[in-house]
Design an enzyme around this catalytic site. Structure first.
Site, PDB file in Angstrom:
ATOM      1  N   HIS A 216      -4.963   1.210   2.118  1.00  0.00           N
ATOM      2  CA  HIS A 216      -4.724   1.160   3.549  1.00  0.00           C
ATOM      3  C   HIS A 216      -4.692   2.611   4.015  1.00  0.00           C
ATOM      4  CE1 HIS A 216      -2.512  -2.574   2.155  1.00  0.00           C
ATOM      5  NE2 HIS A 216      -3.393  -3.058   2.999  1.00  0.00           N
TER       6      HIS A 216
ATOM      7  N   ASP B 220      -1.581   4.246   3.097  1.00  0.00           N
ATOM      8  CA  ASP B 220      -1.347   4.513   1.667  1.00  0.00           C
ATOM      9  C   ASP B 220      -1.772   5.953   1.365  1.00  0.00           C
ATOM     10  OD1 ASP B 220      -0.519   1.888   0.901  1.00  0.00           O
ATOM     11  OD2 ASP B 220      -2.612   1.224   0.833  1.00  0.00           O
TER      12      ASP B 220
ATOM     13  N   GLU C 169     -11.723 -13.003  -0.152  1.00  0.00           N
ATOM     14  CA  GLU C 169     -10.550 -13.069  -1.044  1.00  0.00           C
ATOM     15  C   GLU C 169     -10.395 -14.509  -1.494  1.00  0.00           C
ATOM     16  OE1 GLU C 169      -7.133 -10.732  -0.536  1.00  0.00           O
ATOM     17  OE2 GLU C 169      -5.745 -12.326  -1.080  1.00  0.00           O
TER      18      GLU C 169
END
Ligand code: XLS
Ligand code: MG
Length: 345
Positions: free
Chosen positions: A51, A54, A212
């Site tokens: 992210h 991050d 996902e």
């Protein structure tokens, strides 16, 4: 182990987590970024996904200069470790500005915040030599459909993506569909929706998708089909492999942990479409069980990669010719058993 085509593997810092859930505190101590990067390399992974915050914590409080300085520090750590940055995702779901949505908020100021933050995410990605931005549209949806207008929301999403595509001519956007959570009903819930809206943008060839596993299950769909659908457009630019036990909160279980037959078919479609040949990574967006002890807190990542590689061998050793004969004879009972026998063999 076959020495044929190799895969590149990725995970994010958030995939080494402390075990907190909505009903209880952490059960494991937090680890530093350097510790997590060291483990990623030790486990044989090739890339890290991020992210934006991050890379640059508390991003909204940082000047452009400070943001660049911190991003360059992370880039140096990645280079020193020989690790790539796979994707960077704007984490739009924490800010008080996005309580009622980000790109599709009813509040124009919130929509502007979301786009501005996404452009800073692109700045960070460029510093990490990464050209892939992932949009998981966490706050794009409703708690009650009367609060929003879908057509208006789609227009806002297209406008937001067009601003990103105009901001940097090389950046690509991968939309990561999810049907709900945290929203009651999300916009862009499946790969079909993602492919459709991609074609509404100013540069559709730079807008693709990321599947996902758990998100497909939550939509009541087959993850392998979602992946192969995106690949039929040449637009599956990453995958988050994990698993899910039924329609409940997004569990991010280790790959193959619940649905081994589905995991086999996910690997099978990636194999037969040569996924990875253009540099795409297999990412595991997985979390440890809350009960996992500290000394085992990266095993879910090692296990997911191990399961994936074992299933690659199962796919490559599957007797496709024999399967084709059973299909030609419409003998699907025998085909079903053939797959089961192969997985159990
Ligand atoms: C959440 C998403 C998230 C994105 C990255 O459900 O899977 O992990 O992949 O923010
Ligand atoms: Mg994910």
């Amino acid at each position: 182990m076959s020495t044929k085509r190799q895969y590149k593997f990725s995970f994010g810092p958030w995939n080494i987590s402390e075990g907190a859930d909505p009903y209880g505190p952490p059960t494991r101590p937090p680890q530093t970024f350097d510790w997590k990067l060291g483990k990623l390399k030790e486990l044989g992974f090739d890339a890290m996904m991020f992210h934006d915050d991050d890379v640059v914590p508390d991003l909204d409080s940082k000047s452009a200069e400070q943001m660049r300085k911190e991003a360059k520090e992370v880039k140096k750590k990645l280079d020193d470790a020989g690790i790539l940055a796979e994707i960077v995702a704007p984490r739009l779901w924490f800010s008080p500005m996005t309580i009622d949505g980000a790109y599709t908020s009813n509040d124009a100021k919130a929509r502007k915040f979301a786009v501005d933050r996404s452009l800073r995410c692109i700045d960070i990605a460029k510093i990490l030599d990464c050209d892939l931005i992932v949009l998981w549209l966490a706050r794009e949806g409703t708690y009650l459909r009367e609060a929003k207008n879908c057509k208006r929301s789609m227009d806002f999403l297209v406008q937001a993506m067009d601003k990103m595509l105009a901001y940097d001519k090389k950046i690509r956007i991968a939309i990561e569909p999810k049907p709900n959570e945290p929203m009651d009903m999300a916009y862009i819930p499946t790969m079909g929706h993602a492919m459709a809206i991609a074609h509404m943008t100013s540069d559709p060839k730079r807008v693709g998708g990321l599947v996902e596993t758990a998100h497909a299950f939550l939509a009541g769909l087959d993850p392998a089909d979602e992946m192969e659908f995106a690949m039929s457009f040449g637009k599956l630019w990453s995958v988050h492999l994990n698993d899910q036990n039924g329609l409940k909160f997004d569990q991010d279980k280790p790959f193959g942990s619940n649905n081994l037959r589905s995991a086999f078919n996910q690997v099978r479609v990636l194999e037969r479409n040569n996924f990875g040949a253009k540099g795409e990574c297999v990412a595991f967006d997985v979390h440890s069980f809350r009960a996992t002890k500290t000394e085992h807190m990266v095993d879910h990542l090692a296990n997911s990669r191990k399961t994936f590689l074992k299933l690659v061998e199962k796919v490559r050793s599957f007797d496709d010719a024999a399967a084709q004969k059973l299909i030609a004879d419409r003998n699907y009972q025998a085909l079903d058993q053939m797959v089961i026998d192969h997985l159990l063999g």
